[in-house]
Write a protein that holds these residues in place. Sequence first.
Motif: not given
Length: 344
Positions: A56-58, A160-163, A62-64
């Motif tokens: 994902i991206y913030d 968890s987070v999904l952007t 930035n990639k996470l």
Amino acid sequence: MFKKTASILLAITLCVTALTACSQQDTGQSAVFTADSPNQDTPLQQGSHYPLNLIIYDNKGNKLQQTIEKEPERIVVIGQGLAELMIHFGEENRIVGLAYLDNSYSKYEDQIKQLPLLTEMWPSKESIIALKPDLIVAMSSAFTDERLGNISFWNERGISVLTGINYTVGRTVDSFFDDINNLGMALNIEEKTNAFVEEQQTRIKSIQDKAAQVTEKPRVLLFAGGQNDTYYYYGPTLCLIDEMVEGAGGEYIKVSEDTYVEMSAESILAVNPDKIIMTEFQKSDSATAKDLLLNNPGLKNVAAIKSGNVIIVDYTNAIRGSLDLADLYEDVAEFVHPELFKGE
């Protein structure tokens, strides 16, 4: 906002991992790995789907790497468009909280009203924590200090987070479909999401293949309607419809390097487009909007106004995409090259 480039699209990747039973520790925590962390690509166990790693991206691009340990059952959704995706694929029963509605018309309006609404704007951290979600689905812009805090704040609490990729790295048709693919993987509904994406992409490719034969490309200007003869131009990184114009054999006029600028009647005349696409919100009075534009005395010498080559389209679909994306692509193709696409 990052510029739309092929390298960015290629960087949007998905990887699925499964840990062996002897090494797996089910802590319930969602681990975050930076893009520089060692790859954990291992064969998926027969019949398993989780743990699942997604890139994902913030909000800064930035990639996470997010790990979803088990199938999400309690999901908080930030953003109406993301809620519409879940409704379309029949997964709205997982939503325990919804926030940040855009208040535009939606064909899912009745279903949205039935969802548990936290707030129409940004929710507090405390209100989300109280719902005990196992996943937050949101646009990346939600994860700032002024709003929901950074992603690590939620991971530290086992959430968890999904952007949405399409809200971060420059809006493109491909990244819109990547968001749908990511959602399908996160919820283990890939059969549904894959079928939808394949159908949309097939229709789009049919347009692009036919448009490849054109020799003349009409110059097309996009803007959003404003007040007092002021209009608002959207650069390619802020919308999807530029790809539709060019995929249908037109030239998307680039007014400025800036992503969003005001345009007066004089500046529209200066670029003198062959065709004009103006955005209006869903269920607006498109006929009235078109009539006002065609009869604007300040625009009477613009080539597109003289020839009546004006179309009014839905703002949401043109700018960030919607589940009707291929429909709009077909409408734009017929508008740009009616001799090729009329009646399709």
